[in-house]
Design an enzyme around this catalytic site. Structure first.
Site, PDB file in Angstrom:
ATOM      1  N   ASP A  18       1.830 -38.995  19.759  1.00 38.36           N
ATOM      2  CA  ASP A  18       1.821 -39.808  20.743  1.00 38.36           C
ATOM      3  C   ASP A  18       3.323 -40.126  21.215  1.00 38.36           C
ATOM      4  O   ASP A  18       3.270 -41.355  21.527  1.00 38.36           O
ATOM      5  CB  ASP A  18       0.999 -41.119  20.463  1.00 38.36           C
ATOM      6  CG  ASP A  18      -0.547 -40.857  20.279  1.00 38.36           C
ATOM      7  OD1 ASP A  18      -0.915 -39.407  20.220  1.00 38.36           O
ATOM      8  OD2 ASP A  18      -1.291 -41.560  19.851  1.00 38.36           O
ATOM      9  N   LYS A  64      -6.711 -37.044  22.495  1.00 36.19           N
ATOM     10  CA  LYS A  64      -7.366 -37.766  21.638  1.00 36.19           C
ATOM     11  C   LYS A  64      -7.759 -39.343  22.081  1.00 36.19           C
ATOM     12  O   LYS A  64      -6.978 -39.895  22.554  1.00 36.19           O
ATOM     13  CB  LYS A  64      -6.946 -37.857  20.072  1.00 36.19           C
ATOM     14  CG  LYS A  64      -5.334 -38.757  20.131  1.00 36.19           C
ATOM     15  CD  LYS A  64      -4.887 -38.684  18.739  1.00 36.19           C
ATOM     16  CE  LYS A  64      -3.494 -39.615  18.504  1.00 36.19           C
ATOM     17  NZ  LYS A  64      -3.795 -40.856  18.734  1.00 36.19           N
ATOM     18  N   CYS A  81      -1.458 -44.915  14.888  1.00 31.59           N
ATOM     19  CA  CYS A  81      -1.928 -43.720  15.451  1.00 31.59           C
ATOM     20  C   CYS A  81      -1.508 -42.600  14.243  1.00 31.59           C
ATOM     21  O   CYS A  81      -2.093 -41.882  13.827  1.00 31.59           O
ATOM     22  CB  CYS A  81      -1.670 -43.123  16.518  1.00 31.59           C
ATOM     23  SG  CYS A  81      -2.629 -44.090  17.910  1.00 31.59           S
TER      24      CYS A  81
END
Ligand code: TIU
Length: 227
Positions: free
Chosen positions: A24, A129, A162
């Site tokens: 990310d 995701k 994450c």
């Protein structure tokens, strides 16, 4: 087999069976105006890891290792965004709302892109995701199985959200997982420290932690041997 200095003990890493997973590194988390800031966070801390991430990515690419990029993202109709996620709290902007970099956390919007400094190359895997973890509701496990990958080296943001969720998912699926500590960051320094400690406690209950220089040194050693 290559051995890296890591904690709680050395990490065995066979490059052909290891993937670099970059979690990310998106404008939505790193630049002002995205999802991270909409949650009330000071986003400026996160950009500091980019040079170290670039060094690791360049070295990993140079030896042809598998690279996986992830993006936390939702479909434009938000059909993959649970109301519990969208409606949580009272942020200034919610997922799907229009912010300065386009719709917040929506696939295809400028803010949802991976930052230019770490942009995926053609042929590298990009996983979209909808959750915090890289395995939930994605095809990641099948891809890793096809390639015979058994170990994962993690970088990215944020450490305790994450990245940690993805490492825990990886651990439960039988992967050996290493986090490069200077290639991950949190909006909260105490959370980063706590996460590194949690991962490595109890004999590496979740995985391993190392400095990126340990990985780069191990790769250089291998190159010297090959040369
Ligand atoms: N808020 C926060 O720390 N993180 C996230 O929402 N997503 C990721 O960590 N990528």
């Amino acid at each position: 087999m290559k051995v890296l200095q890591a904690r709680p003990f050395a990490f065995d890493c066979t490059p052909a069976q290891t993937a670099l997973v970059i979690i990310d590194m998106q404008r939505d988390f790193i630049e002002p105006g995205g999802f991270g800031e909409s949650l009330g966070n000071q986003v400026s801390r996160l950009g500091a890891i980019v040079p170290a991430c670039q060094r690791v990515l360049a070295a990993w690419r140079a030896r042809g290792g598998m690279v996986i990029h992830t993006r936390e993202s939702h479909a434009p109709d938000l059909s993959d965004c649970p109301p519990a996620k969208r409606l949580r709290g009272s942020p200034a902007l919610r997922i799907g709302d229009v912010g300065p970099m386009g719709r917040i956390l929506v696939r295809g919007e400028p803010g949802n892109d991976i930052i230019a400094a770490l942009a995926p190359l053609p042929g590298e895997v990009v996983i979209d995701k909808p959750g915090k973890g890289a395995f939930y509701a994605t095809g990641l496990q099948a891809l890793l199985s096809e390639r015979g990958i058994t170990s994962l080296v993690f970088m990215g943001v944020t450490t305790e959200v994450c990245v940690q969720t993805s490492m825990r998912e990886a651990n439960d699926r039988g992967y050996d997982a290493l986090l490069l500590e200077d290639c991950t960051e949190s909006y909260f320094s105490a959370f980063k420290t706590a996460t590194l400690d949690m991962i490595t406690a109890q004999g590496g209950i979740v995985g391993w932690v190392a400095e990126s220089t340990a990985l780069l040194a191990a790769l250089a050693l291998e190159d010297a041997r090959a040369g």
